[in-house]
Design a protein around this motif. Structure first.
Motif, PDB file in Angstrom:
ATOM      1  N   THR A 107      -6.114   2.398   9.620  1.00 22.16           N
ATOM      2  CA  THR A 107      -6.725   3.698   9.332  1.00 22.16           C
ATOM      3  C   THR A 107      -7.140   4.401  10.621  1.00 22.16           C
ATOM      4  O   THR A 107      -6.875   5.589  10.807  1.00 22.16           O
ATOM      5  CB  THR A 107      -7.934   3.518   8.396  1.00 22.16           C
ATOM      6  OG1 THR A 107      -7.492   2.844   7.207  1.00 22.16           O
ATOM      7  CG2 THR A 107      -8.543   4.845   8.019  1.00 22.16           C
ATOM      8  N   LYS A 128      -2.496  -7.539  -1.946  1.00 17.82           N
ATOM      9  CA  LYS A 128      -2.825  -6.259  -2.579  1.00 17.82           C
ATOM     10  C   LYS A 128      -4.181  -5.705  -2.145  1.00 17.82           C
ATOM     11  O   LYS A 128      -4.522  -4.571  -2.475  1.00 17.82           O
ATOM     12  CB  LYS A 128      -2.721  -6.346  -4.093  1.00 17.82           C
ATOM     13  CG  LYS A 128      -3.681  -7.277  -4.766  1.00 17.82           C
ATOM     14  CD  LYS A 128      -3.391  -7.315  -6.260  1.00 17.82           C
ATOM     15  CE  LYS A 128      -4.232  -8.364  -6.932  1.00 17.82           C
ATOM     16  NZ  LYS A 128      -3.903  -8.446  -8.356  1.00 17.82           N
ATOM     17  N   ASP A 129      -4.940  -6.458  -1.359  1.00 14.98           N
ATOM     18  CA  ASP A 129      -6.175  -5.924  -0.789  1.00 14.98           C
ATOM     19  C   ASP A 129      -5.899  -4.712   0.110  1.00 14.98           C
ATOM     20  O   ASP A 129      -6.790  -3.916   0.371  1.00 14.98           O
ATOM     21  CB  ASP A 129      -6.916  -6.985   0.036  1.00 14.98           C
ATOM     22  CG  ASP A 129      -7.560  -8.049  -0.832  1.00 14.98           C
ATOM     23  OD1 ASP A 129      -7.675  -7.848  -2.056  1.00 14.98           O
ATOM     24  OD2 ASP A 129      -7.948  -9.098  -0.279  1.00 14.98           O
ATOM     25  N   PRO A 132      -5.663   0.132  -1.132  1.00 17.52           N
ATOM     26  CA  PRO A 132      -6.380   1.389  -0.890  1.00 17.52           C
ATOM     27  C   PRO A 132      -5.889   2.119   0.364  1.00 17.52           C
ATOM     28  O   PRO A 132      -5.711   3.335   0.355  1.00 17.52           O
ATOM     29  CB  PRO A 132      -7.847   0.955  -0.760  1.00 17.52           C
ATOM     30  CG  PRO A 132      -7.929  -0.312  -1.549  1.00 17.52           C
ATOM     31  CD  PRO A 132      -6.597  -0.994  -1.329  1.00 17.52           C
ATOM     32  N   VAL A 133      -5.630   1.367   1.431  1.00 18.17           N
ATOM     33  CA  VAL A 133      -5.138   1.971   2.668  1.00 18.17           C
ATOM     34  C   VAL A 133      -3.715   2.487   2.476  1.00 18.17           C
ATOM     35  O   VAL A 133      -3.388   3.608   2.875  1.00 18.17           O
ATOM     36  CB  VAL A 133      -5.200   0.961   3.843  1.00 18.17           C
ATOM     37  CG1 VAL A 133      -4.501   1.501   5.075  1.00 18.17           C
ATOM     38  CG2 VAL A 133      -6.635   0.611   4.157  1.00 18.17           C
ATOM     39  N   THR A 135      -2.162   3.358  -0.309  1.00 16.74           N
ATOM     40  CA  THR A 135      -2.171   4.513  -1.206  1.00 16.74           C
ATOM     41  C   THR A 135      -2.641   5.774  -0.492  1.00 16.74           C
ATOM     42  O   THR A 135      -2.012   6.829  -0.598  1.00 16.74           O
ATOM     43  CB  THR A 135      -3.058   4.224  -2.433  1.00 16.74           C
ATOM     44  OG1 THR A 135      -2.544   3.064  -3.098  1.00 16.74           O
ATOM     45  CG2 THR A 135      -3.072   5.398  -3.395  1.00 16.74           C
ATOM     46  N   ASP A 136      -3.734   5.680   0.240  1.00 12.43           N
ATOM     47  CA  ASP A 136      -4.271   6.838   0.956  1.00 12.43           C
ATOM     48  C   ASP A 136      -3.281   7.367   1.997  1.00 12.43           C
ATOM     49  O   ASP A 136      -3.042   8.572   2.080  1.00 12.43           O
ATOM     50  CB  ASP A 136      -5.598   6.505   1.636  1.00 12.43           C
ATOM     51  CG  ASP A 136      -6.758   6.429   0.680  1.00 12.43           C
ATOM     52  OD1 ASP A 136      -6.594   6.816  -0.494  1.00 12.43           O
ATOM     53  OD2 ASP A 136      -7.840   5.975   1.093  1.00 12.43           O
TER      54      ASP A 136
END
Length: 175
Positions: A107, A128-129, A132-133, A135-136
């Motif tokens: 990020t 899958k942790d 969020p990164v 997807t964003d």
């Protein structure tokens, strides 16, 4: 175009040991190996060959985990000026901080040095942790790819722009 490569060493190594267990007949399938905790502790990953496969000439490679000493990859990293981020294993033998550290660095790099129109982000992890990164960044227009074993989480495979399996090349990466 630059590729920014983020490698979760432990995730890569442990899942490679599972693939080796299946190839050696210690487990009947990856599902069996994962469900019963079967891994081939004798398998050794050639990090130099991994680097050649994953990284191009214009790559920035970052690696996290608890690395084994003396491998060709570490010598290559030193020659090229890269510094891996190493965490000692906890009392239980597991790693902590690694996924969060990788997600944080991806990020941070995305919003400070990566050109989303020309560069690519390559994640070498299947957890899958990281969703969020992933997807964003994909929704922001970044080219996010994943290179990992076939048993990468379905969400990761479907969430990135491109998934490349290491499984067909397992013997190539075996020392």
């Amino acid at each position: 175009m630059t590729s920014y490569v983020y490698i979760d060493n432990s995730n890569l190594y442990i899942e490679g040991c599972r693939v080796s267990a299946v190839e050696k007949g210690l487990a009947t399938s990856i599902i069996h190996a994962m469900g019963t905790g079967i891994i081939d502790h004798t398998w050794q990953l050639d990090y130099g060959k991994l680097y050649e496969f994953v990284c191009g000439q214009d790559s920035v490679a970052r690696l996290w985990g608890s690395p084994p000493p003396g491998d060709s990859f570490w010598n290559m990293l030193n020659r090229k000026g890269f510094n891996p981020t190493v965490y000692e294993r906890g009392v239980s033998g597991g790693e902590k901080k690694v996924d969060v550290a990788i997600a944080h660095r991806i990020t941070k790099d995305a919003f400070t040095i990566i050109d989303k129109d020309n560069d690519s982000i390559i994640l070498v992890a299947g957890d899958k942790d990281f969703m969020p990164v992933i997807t964003d960044l994909v929704s922001e227009g970044y080219n996010v790819e994943c290179i990992f074993w076939d048993q990468a989480a379905r969400e990761v495979k479907e969430g990135v722009r491109k998934f490349t399996s290491l499984t067909p090349y397992h013997s190539h990466f075996t020392k």
